[in-house]
Design a protein around this motif. Sequence first.
Motif, mmCIF file in Angstrom:
data_model
loop_
_atom_site.group_PDB
_atom_site.id
_atom_site.type_symbol
_atom_site.label_atom_id
_atom_site.label_comp_id
_atom_site.label_asym_id
_atom_site.label_seq_id
_atom_site.Cartn_x
_atom_site.Cartn_y
_atom_site.Cartn_z
ATOM 1 N N LEU A 141 6.342 4.628 37.890
ATOM 2 C CA LEU A 141 6.216 5.785 37.432
ATOM 3 C C LEU A 141 7.747 6.396 36.937
ATOM 4 C CD1 LEU A 141 4.420 8.343 36.645
ATOM 5 C CD2 LEU A 141 4.844 9.250 38.998
ATOM 6 N N LYS A 142 8.683 6.250 37.704
ATOM 7 C CA LYS A 142 10.165 6.734 37.694
ATOM 8 C C LYS A 142 10.548 5.964 36.430
ATOM 9 C CE LYS A 142 12.713 7.066 41.036
ATOM 10 N NZ LYS A 142 13.491 7.056 42.276
ATOM 11 N N HIS A 143 10.402 4.720 36.262
ATOM 12 C CA HIS A 143 10.704 3.734 35.004
ATOM 13 C C HIS A 143 9.965 4.385 33.758
ATOM 14 C CE1 HIS A 143 10.782 -0.541 33.294
ATOM 15 N NE2 HIS A 143 11.821 0.315 32.713
ATOM 16 N N LEU A 144 8.641 4.697 33.722
ATOM 17 C CA LEU A 144 8.188 5.064 32.764
ATOM 18 C C LEU A 144 8.834 6.431 32.279
ATOM 19 C CD1 LEU A 144 5.717 5.258 30.726
ATOM 20 C CD2 LEU A 144 4.151 6.198 32.326
ATOM 21 N N ALA A 145 8.796 7.206 33.098
ATOM 22 C CA ALA A 145 9.741 8.712 32.881
ATOM 23 C C ALA A 145 10.867 8.425 32.136
ATOM 24 C CB ALA A 145 9.736 9.579 34.078
ATOM 25 N N GLU A 146 11.626 7.623 32.638
ATOM 26 C CA GLU A 146 13.228 7.243 32.214
ATOM 27 C C GLU A 146 12.703 6.510 30.894
ATOM 28 O OE1 GLU A 146 14.606 4.616 34.758
ATOM 29 O OE2 GLU A 146 15.248 6.026 36.369
ATOM 30 N N PHE A 147 11.943 5.771 30.534
ATOM 31 C CA PHE A 147 11.726 5.260 29.122
ATOM 32 C C PHE A 147 11.260 6.216 28.192
ATOM 33 C CE2 PHE A 147 8.644 3.791 26.257
ATOM 34 C CZ PHE A 147 9.211 2.817 25.349
ATOM 35 N N LEU A 148 10.680 7.347 28.494
ATOM 36 C CA LEU A 148 10.000 8.314 27.760
ATOM 37 C C LEU A 148 11.299 9.330 27.590
ATOM 38 C CD1 LEU A 148 6.394 8.797 29.114
ATOM 39 C CD2 LEU A 148 7.191 7.553 26.970
ATOM 40 N N GLU A 149 12.365 9.095 28.201
ATOM 41 C CA GLU A 149 13.653 9.868 28.035
ATOM 42 C C GLU A 149 13.179 11.569 28.740
ATOM 43 O OE1 GLU A 149 15.201 10.145 24.066
ATOM 44 O OE2 GLU A 149 15.054 8.011 23.910
ATOM 45 N N CYS A 150 12.508 11.517 29.579
ATOM 46 C CA CYS A 150 12.376 12.782 30.391
ATOM 47 C C CYS A 150 12.300 12.296 32.055
ATOM 48 C CB CYS A 150 11.097 13.554 30.128
ATOM 49 S SG CYS A 150 9.460 12.369 30.230
ATOM 50 N N PRO A 151 13.407 12.094 32.553
ATOM 51 C CA PRO A 151 13.519 11.254 33.851
ATOM 52 C C PRO A 151 13.329 12.447 34.787
ATOM 53 C CG PRO A 151 15.535 11.362 32.919
ATOM 54 C CD PRO A 151 14.592 11.697 31.579
ATOM 55 N N PHE A 152 13.021 12.072 35.976
ATOM 56 C CA PHE A 152 12.771 13.111 37.143
ATOM 57 C C PHE A 152 14.120 13.305 37.760
ATOM 58 C CE2 PHE A 152 8.648 10.725 37.473
ATOM 59 C CZ PHE A 152 7.867 11.831 37.226
ATOM 60 N N SER A 153 14.634 14.765 38.063
ATOM 61 C CA SER A 153 15.681 15.042 38.563
ATOM 62 C C SER A 153 15.604 14.891 39.946
ATOM 63 C CB SER A 153 15.760 16.741 38.241
ATOM 64 O OG SER A 153 14.760 17.390 38.869
ATOM 65 N N ILE A 154 16.690 14.945 40.611
ATOM 66 C CA ILE A 154 16.686 14.670 42.144
ATOM 67 C C ILE A 154 16.031 15.968 42.734
ATOM 68 C CG2 ILE A 154 18.281 14.863 44.200
ATOM 69 C CD1 ILE A 154 20.254 13.509 42.541
ATOM 70 N N GLU A 155 16.231 17.122 42.215
ATOM 71 C CA GLU A 155 15.308 18.222 42.699
ATOM 72 C C GLU A 155 13.887 18.128 42.538
ATOM 73 O OE1 GLU A 155 15.106 23.025 41.923
ATOM 74 O OE2 GLU A 155 16.268 21.880 40.672
ATOM 75 N N GLU A 156 13.340 17.387 41.573
ATOM 76 C CA GLU A 156 11.953 17.103 41.457
ATOM 77 C C GLU A 156 11.587 16.216 42.303
ATOM 78 O OE1 GLU A 156 10.324 17.610 36.947
ATOM 79 O OE2 GLU A 156 11.916 16.182 37.145
ATOM 80 N N GLU A 157 12.322 15.164 42.660
ATOM 81 C CA GLU A 157 11.967 14.060 43.676
ATOM 82 C C GLU A 157 11.878 14.697 44.950
ATOM 83 O OE1 GLU A 157 13.046 10.228 43.444
ATOM 84 O OE2 GLU A 157 14.143 10.416 41.746
ATOM 85 N N ASN A 158 12.868 15.442 45.018
ATOM 86 C CA ASN A 158 12.992 16.232 46.547
ATOM 87 C C ASN A 158 11.681 17.216 46.897
ATOM 88 O OD1 ASN A 158 15.043 14.797 47.456
ATOM 89 N ND2 ASN A 158 16.615 16.414 46.827
ATOM 90 N N CYS A 159 11.304 17.953 45.779
ATOM 91 C CA CYS A 159 10.182 18.673 45.854
ATOM 92 C C CYS A 159 8.832 17.987 45.874
ATOM 93 C CB CYS A 159 10.354 19.762 44.760
ATOM 94 S SG CYS A 159 11.642 20.914 44.712
ATOM 95 N N GLY A 160 8.679 16.828 45.942
ATOM 96 C CA GLY A 160 7.489 15.985 46.005
ATOM 97 C C GLY A 160 6.975 15.875 44.562
#
Length: 287
Positions: A192-211
């Motif tokens: 999922l993170k790979h897909l978001a990076e490919f779509l050029e809208c990667p998850f931020s560290i804050e988003e990951e920490n917030c679940g």
Amino acid sequence: MESTIYNYQGFWSSSRAIQGVMACQQQLQAQDSDIILVTTPKSGTIWLKSLLFAIVNRKCNPIFEQDHPLLVQNPHDLVLFLKFDLYVDGQVPDFSLFTSPRLMATHVPFASLPKSIQNSRTKIVYLCRNPRDTFIPMWPFANNLRLDNHKDTNSIEEMFDHFCKGVKSIENPDKALFLMYEELKKQPKIQLKHLAEFLECPFSIEEENCGVVDEILRRCSFGNLRNLRNLEVNTNGKLSAGVANKNFFRRGEVGDWKNYFTVEMNDKLNHIIEQKFQGYVLKFSYT
């Protein structure tokens, strides 16, 4: 309903659908911001549509919302198929109604997509699944469509015979992402993170920490998607093509084919797979 199908540019379809593909090839003007999901039927389309919608729209539709669109609408209504049938009737879809980036899906192979898609910076996500597990949900799905049209159903042997009778090499990693269904099931968070990076809208560290990543995976899980069958839109709703929404939900398990295939069926499909994918690094489990 038209019963004769034809082989056009390497795939089987009705004459009406082929006319639509040809018209779309000539008329669709792709945008660099477009995202196209390309799948074969029953290879995880509705799952990946859910994930794509959740990733791309997480700013305007936060995944923790109680009234999130994924809870009240069918994923097929959120990520629309390219409506080839509209082109046949001379009704070019009004893409101005789509918000950017435009999310679209198709079962048409890469070689048959409009040149404007191939020649633009449009992102293409291709999902591939073990043909054995692709066949298993396709059998009841096809039979449900036959029942809806008052036709006799096919046995698993008959459907398997049709299936047997019926990979783009990725040179630009920024253009196309090739996903394996089995890897998405095995390592969903990484993929999922790979897909978001490919779509050029990667998850931020804050988003990951917030679940946020975990919540997207939970909300788009097969268990939650199957629960959507209880919604009115999925119990009685239909796509514009007339296919009932309730037909799109199944277990999505890897290796479920082992519960249905005979030794002869497995051997036959192994032989076909070896022939079709000779020279490619793509491998599917035989066991």
